[in-house]
Structures are given as structure tokens and as C-alpha cells.
Design a protein around this motif. Structure first.
Motif, mmCIF file in Angstrom:
data_model
loop_
_atom_site.group_PDB
_atom_site.id
_atom_site.type_symbol
_atom_site.label_atom_id
_atom_site.label_comp_id
_atom_site.label_asym_id
_atom_site.label_seq_id
_atom_site.Cartn_x
_atom_site.Cartn_y
_atom_site.Cartn_z
ATOM 1 N N MET A 1 -0.063 3.444 -3.018
ATOM 2 C CA MET A 1 -0.317 2.223 -2.282
ATOM 3 C C MET A 1 0.692 1.128 -2.650
ATOM 4 N N SER A 3 3.729 1.386 -3.768
ATOM 5 C CA SER A 3 5.070 1.645 -3.222
ATOM 6 C C SER A 3 5.149 1.275 -1.743
ATOM 7 N N GLU A 4 4.040 1.441 -1.016
ATOM 8 C CA GLU A 4 4.025 1.072 0.404
ATOM 9 C C GLU A 4 4.193 -0.437 0.576
ATOM 10 N N TYR A 5 3.534 -1.208 -0.289
ATOM 11 C CA TYR A 5 3.671 -2.669 -0.222
ATOM 12 C C TYR A 5 5.091 -3.110 -0.555
ATOM 13 N N GLU A 7 7.961 -1.256 -0.383
ATOM 14 C CA GLU A 7 9.040 -0.522 0.290
ATOM 15 C C GLU A 7 10.120 -1.432 0.878
ATOM 16 N N GLU A 8 9.718 -2.517 1.519
ATOM 17 C CA GLU A 8 10.667 -3.406 2.202
ATOM 18 C C GLU A 8 10.807 -4.769 1.518
ATOM 19 N N GLN A 33 8.513 -11.668 6.575
ATOM 20 C CA GLN A 33 7.576 -10.780 7.265
ATOM 21 C C GLN A 33 6.392 -11.544 7.865
ATOM 22 N N ASP A 114 -3.231 -1.307 -9.717
ATOM 23 C CA ASP A 114 -2.041 -0.449 -9.678
ATOM 24 C C ASP A 114 -0.919 -1.039 -10.539
ATOM 25 N N ASP A 135 15.803 2.110 -4.549
ATOM 26 C CA ASP A 135 15.288 3.480 -4.537
ATOM 27 C C ASP A 135 14.774 3.895 -5.906
ATOM 28 N N ILE A 138 11.366 2.220 -6.507
ATOM 29 C CA ILE A 138 10.328 2.920 -5.738
ATOM 30 C C ILE A 138 10.008 4.267 -6.385
ATOM 31 N N LYS A 142 6.344 5.376 -7.591
ATOM 32 C CA LYS A 142 5.704 6.561 -7.001
ATOM 33 C C LYS A 142 5.346 7.584 -8.071
ATOM 34 N N GLU A 145 1.747 6.855 -9.042
ATOM 35 C CA GLU A 145 0.718 6.659 -8.005
ATOM 36 C C GLU A 145 -0.093 7.941 -7.815
#
Length: 145
Positions: A1, A3-5, A7-8, A33, A114, A135, A138, A142, A145
């Protein structure tokens, strides 16, 4: 979760001129965003002026945040990694700034859990501090996670 937040929203920079700038810079992806507005950034900075460096949660890592007074549109997280530490009040050097935005007081509990898992592990924290690319950051996140 987590890493999804992130990512950008990961940024790597050599340095910033002040801890206030570190918060503004860390928050830029969330602003871009539309997850937060400028008032939330100012609230995060004001909290440090008022309460001190409580946001330096472990040595080298700050997690600026504030109560949502209308400045948070959506939960979000961004990370700024600095090569050169920036001094927070009370002479606390920081190289990792994780801006946290939550729409309500419960909205960030999973994210904090997390983060605690990552930052509570010295090997993971050290890998994060040594990471030299988005990268790589991340990948480190990951891995747990």
C-alpha cells in the motif's frame, strides 16, 4: 500500500535552504496532484514553529503533517530524500522528509503503521537513506510490504 502512495511522489534533491523549504518541497507532488492545497502546507510549517521538532520521528526522518482544516482533499504521502541534511529546530539533522496528508484523523493510521514497519527496522531505514533513485526507494519499500 505504501509503495502505491509513493509511486509518483518521490523526489531526490541535493539540498534545500531551510527546514521550511524541505516541507514545501516534500509537499509539491501532493499539491500538484490536488490532494492538498497551500493552506495545508502552511499548517504543517506552522505546527513546527509552534510545537518544535516533534515531526522528527526518528533520527534523520521527519514526517510533517497537520490537522485537516479544509486543506486536504484526499489522503496522500510524498517523500523527499536529501543528500545534504537540513537542520530542523533543536539542531536535528534530517535527510528524509515524508509529508503525510489525511482527510480525517483515522485516514492515516494504515499509512503510519506501514511507515513504522519501515522506519522501525534499522536495515530498511539505512537502505532507504542510502537509496540513490526513485526506483531504489520503491524497491526498498516493496521489500517489506
Amino acid at each position: 500500500m505504501l509503495s502505491e502512495y509513493l509511486e509518483e511522489t518521490i523526489q531526490l534533491k541535493n539540498s534545500v535552504s531551510s527546514w521550511e523549504e524541505s516541507i514545501r518541497t516534500a509537499a509539491e507532488p501532493l499539491l500538484n496532484q490536488g490532494k492538498i492545497n497551500d493552506s495545508y502546507v502552511q499548517d504543517m510549517i506552522s505546527n513546527v514553529h509552534e510545537f518544535g521538532s516533534y515531526i522528527v520521528i526518528i533520527p534523520g526522518v521527519a514526517m510533517p503533517h497537520a490537522q485537516n482544516k479544509g486543506g486536504v482533499n484526499q489522503n496522500g504521502l510524498s517523500l523527499l530524500k536529501l543528500e545534504e541534511p537540513v537542520m530542523y529546530p533543536e539542531e536535528k539533522p534530517v535527510t528524509v522528509i515524508i509529508a503525510l496528508a489525511a482527510t480525517d484523523s483515522d485516514g492515516h493510521l494504515d499509512l503510519i503503521a506501514d511507515l513504522a514497519a519501515i522506519l522501525g527496522d534499522n536495515d530498511i531505514k539505512n537502505s532507504l537513506e542510502k537509496a540513490s533513485s526513485k526506483d531504489e526507494i520503491i524497491r526498498v519499500i516493496k521489500s517489506i510490504e
